[in-house]
Design an enzyme around this catalytic site. Structure first.
Site, PDB file in Angstrom:
ATOM      1  N   GLY A  34       0.860  -1.199   0.000  1.00 10.44           N
ATOM      2  CA  GLY A  34       0.000   0.000   0.000  1.00 10.44           C
ATOM      3  C   GLY A  34       0.881   1.228   0.000  1.00 10.44           C
ATOM      4  O   GLY A  34       2.013   1.204  -0.483  1.00 10.44           O
ATOM      5  N   ARG A  35       0.323   2.303   0.566  1.00  8.80           N
ATOM      6  CA  ARG A  35       1.090   3.553   0.618  1.00  8.80           C
ATOM      7  C   ARG A  35       2.371   3.375   1.429  1.00  8.80           C
ATOM      8  O   ARG A  35       3.452   3.782   1.005  1.00  8.80           O
ATOM      9  CB  ARG A  35       0.227   4.652   1.263  1.00  8.80           C
ATOM     10  CG  ARG A  35      -0.931   5.114   0.400  1.00  8.80           C
ATOM     11  CD  ARG A  35      -1.924   5.896   1.248  1.00  8.80           C
ATOM     12  NE  ARG A  35      -2.578   4.992   2.170  1.00  8.80           N
ATOM     13  CZ  ARG A  35      -3.857   4.637   2.102  1.00  8.80           C
ATOM     14  NH1 ARG A  35      -4.627   5.157   1.179  1.00  8.80           N
ATOM     15  NH2 ARG A  35      -4.379   3.795   2.948  1.00  8.80           N
ATOM     16  N   ILE A  36       2.236   2.775   2.615  1.00  5.31           N
ATOM     17  CA  ILE A  36       3.396   2.681   3.506  1.00  5.31           C
ATOM     18  C   ILE A  36       4.417   1.689   2.949  1.00  5.31           C
ATOM     19  O   ILE A  36       5.616   1.975   2.882  1.00  5.31           O
ATOM     20  CB  ILE A  36       2.956   2.305   4.935  1.00  5.31           C
ATOM     21  CG1 ILE A  36       2.052   3.417   5.510  1.00  5.31           C
ATOM     22  CG2 ILE A  36       4.174   2.098   5.831  1.00  5.31           C
ATOM     23  CD1 ILE A  36       1.306   3.025   6.786  1.00  5.31           C
ATOM     24  N   THR A  45       5.189  -2.914  11.708  1.00  6.71           N
ATOM     25  CA  THR A  45       4.583  -1.628  12.069  1.00  6.71           C
ATOM     26  C   THR A  45       3.117  -1.607  11.614  1.00  6.71           C
ATOM     27  O   THR A  45       2.535  -0.541  11.471  1.00  6.71           O
ATOM     28  CB  THR A  45       5.322  -0.440  11.394  1.00  6.71           C
ATOM     29  OG1 THR A  45       5.392  -0.692   9.988  1.00  6.71           O
ATOM     30  CG2 THR A  45       6.711  -0.248  11.958  1.00  6.71           C
ATOM     31  N   SER A  46       2.543  -2.804  11.367  1.00 11.69           N
ATOM     32  CA  SER A  46       1.172  -2.828  10.836  1.00 11.69           C
ATOM     33  C   SER A  46       0.159  -3.022  11.965  1.00 11.69           C
ATOM     34  O   SER A  46      -0.275  -2.054  12.595  1.00 11.69           O
ATOM     35  CB  SER A  46       1.048  -3.889   9.740  1.00 11.69           C
ATOM     36  OG  SER A  46       1.271  -5.199  10.237  1.00 11.69           O
ATOM     37  N   ARG A  47      -0.173  -4.266  12.244  1.00  9.81           N
ATOM     38  CA  ARG A  47      -1.048  -4.574  13.373  1.00  9.81           C
ATOM     39  C   ARG A  47      -0.510  -5.834  14.047  1.00  9.81           C
ATOM     40  O   ARG A  47      -0.078  -6.781  13.360  1.00  9.81           O
ATOM     41  CB  ARG A  47      -2.489  -4.825  12.918  1.00  9.81           C
ATOM     42  CG  ARG A  47      -3.286  -3.555  12.621  1.00  9.81           C
ATOM     43  CD  ARG A  47      -3.564  -2.721  13.863  1.00  9.81           C
ATOM     44  NE  ARG A  47      -4.332  -1.513  13.589  1.00  9.81           N
ATOM     45  CZ  ARG A  47      -3.797  -0.308  13.363  1.00  9.81           C
ATOM     46  NH1 ARG A  47      -2.488  -0.149  13.364  1.00  9.81           N
ATOM     47  NH2 ARG A  47      -4.570   0.732  13.143  1.00  9.81           N
ATOM     48  N   GLU A  75      -2.325  -5.630  22.661  1.00  8.37           N
ATOM     49  CA  GLU A  75      -1.862  -4.357  23.228  1.00  8.37           C
ATOM     50  C   GLU A  75      -2.746  -3.906  24.375  1.00  8.37           C
ATOM     51  O   GLU A  75      -3.954  -4.081  24.294  1.00  8.37           O
ATOM     52  CB  GLU A  75      -1.844  -3.284  22.132  1.00  8.37           C
ATOM     53  CG  GLU A  75      -0.743  -3.537  21.135  1.00  8.37           C
ATOM     54  CD  GLU A  75      -0.699  -2.517  20.010  1.00  8.37           C
ATOM     55  OE1 GLU A  75      -1.145  -1.376  20.202  1.00  8.37           O
ATOM     56  OE2 GLU A  75      -0.213  -2.875  18.935  1.00  8.37           O
ATOM     57  N   HIS A 104       3.647   1.271  19.859  1.00  4.39           N
ATOM     58  CA  HIS A 104       2.688   1.723  18.837  1.00  4.39           C
ATOM     59  C   HIS A 104       2.799   3.237  18.599  1.00  4.39           C
ATOM     60  O   HIS A 104       1.815   3.973  18.729  1.00  4.39           O
ATOM     61  CB  HIS A 104       1.251   1.327  19.222  1.00  4.39           C
ATOM     62  CG  HIS A 104       0.342   1.192  18.025  1.00  4.39           C
ATOM     63  ND1 HIS A 104      -0.731   0.332  17.970  1.00  4.39           N
ATOM     64  CD2 HIS A 104       0.344   1.821  16.831  1.00  4.39           C
ATOM     65  CE1 HIS A 104      -1.344   0.438  16.800  1.00  4.39           C
ATOM     66  NE2 HIS A 104      -0.702   1.334  16.091  1.00  4.39           N
ATOM     67  N   ALA A 140       4.514   4.458  15.679  1.00  8.51           N
ATOM     68  CA  ALA A 140       5.078   4.663  14.333  1.00  8.51           C
ATOM     69  C   ALA A 140       4.578   5.932  13.655  1.00  8.51           C
ATOM     70  O   ALA A 140       5.268   6.492  12.815  1.00  8.51           O
ATOM     71  CB  ALA A 140       4.825   3.449  13.446  1.00  8.51           C
TER      72      ALA A 140
HETATM   73  C1  GLV Z   1      -1.971   3.480  13.621  1.00 11.31           C
HETATM   74  O1  GLV Z   1      -1.709   2.363  13.940  1.00 11.31           O
HETATM   75  C2  GLV Z   1      -2.899   3.805  12.564  1.00 11.31           C
HETATM   76  O2  GLV Z   1      -3.564   2.916  12.032  1.00 11.31           O
HETATM   77  O3  GLV Z   1      -2.999   5.002  12.254  1.00 11.31           O
HETATM   78  C1  GLV Z   2      -1.667   2.584   4.774  1.00 14.06           C
HETATM   79  O1  GLV Z   2      -1.577   3.796   4.898  1.00 14.06           O
HETATM   80  C2  GLV Z   2      -1.105   1.905   3.622  1.00 14.06           C
HETATM   81  O2  GLV Z   2      -1.737   1.968   2.563  1.00 14.06           O
HETATM   82  O3  GLV Z   2      -0.027   1.347   3.746  1.00 14.06           O
END
Ligand code: GLV
Ligand code: GLV
Length: 325
Positions: A157-159, A239-241, A270, A288, A290
């Site tokens: 995705g974006r990240i 850094t996701s879930r 968490e 958490h 990030a």
């Molecule tokens: C943080 O974990 C978010 O989803 O913004």
């Molecule tokens: C979330 O922002 C993603 O698309 O990775």
């Protein structure tokens, strides 16, 4: 005047924006409301919109408590696995998130974690503060290079794309990726290689970085069997879930050197950590954070407010989350 409930204090800019138009009630305690407290707070009045956090579990009961005049729950996060989208649709409540504004920050944090674990920064800091540094030594705290390694991005995705960008442009790394969708344009731009299944990615990568949303299909995507496919020299970055990784299996893999290390910003339950995780030296753990820079948390605050403003003006909020069937 429309009334807004904010489930916990966030950075001012969005709250101020909302206050310039509406009556805004903010949870007065700087803590997560329990589900019962949230329901009681929503029942106490009639709110037209709710600004909620990823720590709030939002389901049909919460929507019921909010009542039929409530148009929108604006989540202060890019992830929205805390919200029951099917229930939201059934009640005709719009859900929004805060995408884009946190991409750079989360990608930066991902690299902070990757470099910290491969250069053993936390261990070295602890060692030095403890007065154990008695002189330069050839084999003191040997780490691993990131430059020119194979970075496996799970979820493009974006990240994930931003992480790939930094890996290629910052570290001359080779990027392999796995996603439900192949992206040939991305492959061309970054010389990246698509791996049709996550197993092939895990076998090849020196660093595996997770950027998928939490869905039934991604829960425990990284489990005991898949950890065994990774190179013993490889690192896992999340850094996701948290629930994307079977955390107990990860602790076992780290204890038994099945992989070299892990760096985690998110956890399965968490704020609790899996038994044994915090005792390990080959892991970096951050709470958490990030997306937690001042700039980004401010932008998220404004974005959540803007989504509410557009929705209450009768429009389609810019970051409406659409239920995928
Ligand atoms: C943080 O974990 C978010 O989803 O913004
Ligand atoms: C979330 O922002 C993603 O698309 O990775």
């Amino acid at each position: 005047m429309a009334k807004i409930f904010v489930t916990r204090k966030i950075l001012d800019v969005g709250i101020e924006k909302l206050k310039s138009r509406y009556e805004v009630i903010v949870n007065p305690y700087d803590k997560v409301l329990s589900k019962e407290e949230l329901i009681a707070a929503l029942r106490a009045d009639k709110y037209d919109a709710v600004l909620c956090l990823l720590t709030d579990k939002i389901d049909a009961e919460v929507f019921d408590a909010a009542g039929s005049q409530c148009k929108i729950f604006a989540n202060y996060a890019v992830g929205f696995d805390n919200i029951d989208l099917v229930a939201a649709r059934a009640k005709n409540i719009m859900i929004t998130n805060t995408p884009g504004v946190l991409t750079d920050t989360v990608a930066e944090h991902t690299f902070a974690l990757m470099l910290a674990i491969s250069h053993r920064i936390a261990e070295a800091d602890k060692f030095t503060r403890a007065g154990k540094y008695v002189g330069w030594a050839p084999e003191l705290l040997l780490g691993t290079n990131l430059s020119r390694k194979i970075i496996g991005v799970v979820g493009l995705g974006r990240i994930g794309s931003r992480v790939a960008h930094h890996a290629v442009h910052g570290f001359d790394a080779r990027v392999i990726y796995h996603d439900v969708k192949r992206n040939e344009e991305f492959e061309k731009e970054f010389g990246a290689e698509f791996k049709e299944n996550v197993e092939d990615l895990l076998r090849a990568a020196d660093f595996v970085s997770l950027h998928v949303p939490l869905l039934p299909a991604t829960k425990h995507l990284i489990n005991a069997e898949r950890l065994k496919l990774m190179k013993p020299s490889a690192y896992l970055i999340n850094t996701s879930r948290g629930p994307v990784v079977d955390e107990a299996a990860l602790v076992f893999a780290l204890q038994n050197k099945i992989i070299r290390g892990a760096a985690l910003d998110v956890f399965e339950n968490e704020p609790k950590l899996a038994l044994g995780l915090a005792e390990l030296d080959n892991v970096i753990i951050t709470p958490h954070i990030a997306s937690a820079t001042e700039e980004t948390r401010s932008k998220m605050s404004e974005m959540a407010a803007d989504n509410i403003i557009v929705a209450l003006d009768g429009g389609v909020p810019p970051n409406l989350v659409v239920l995928q069937k």
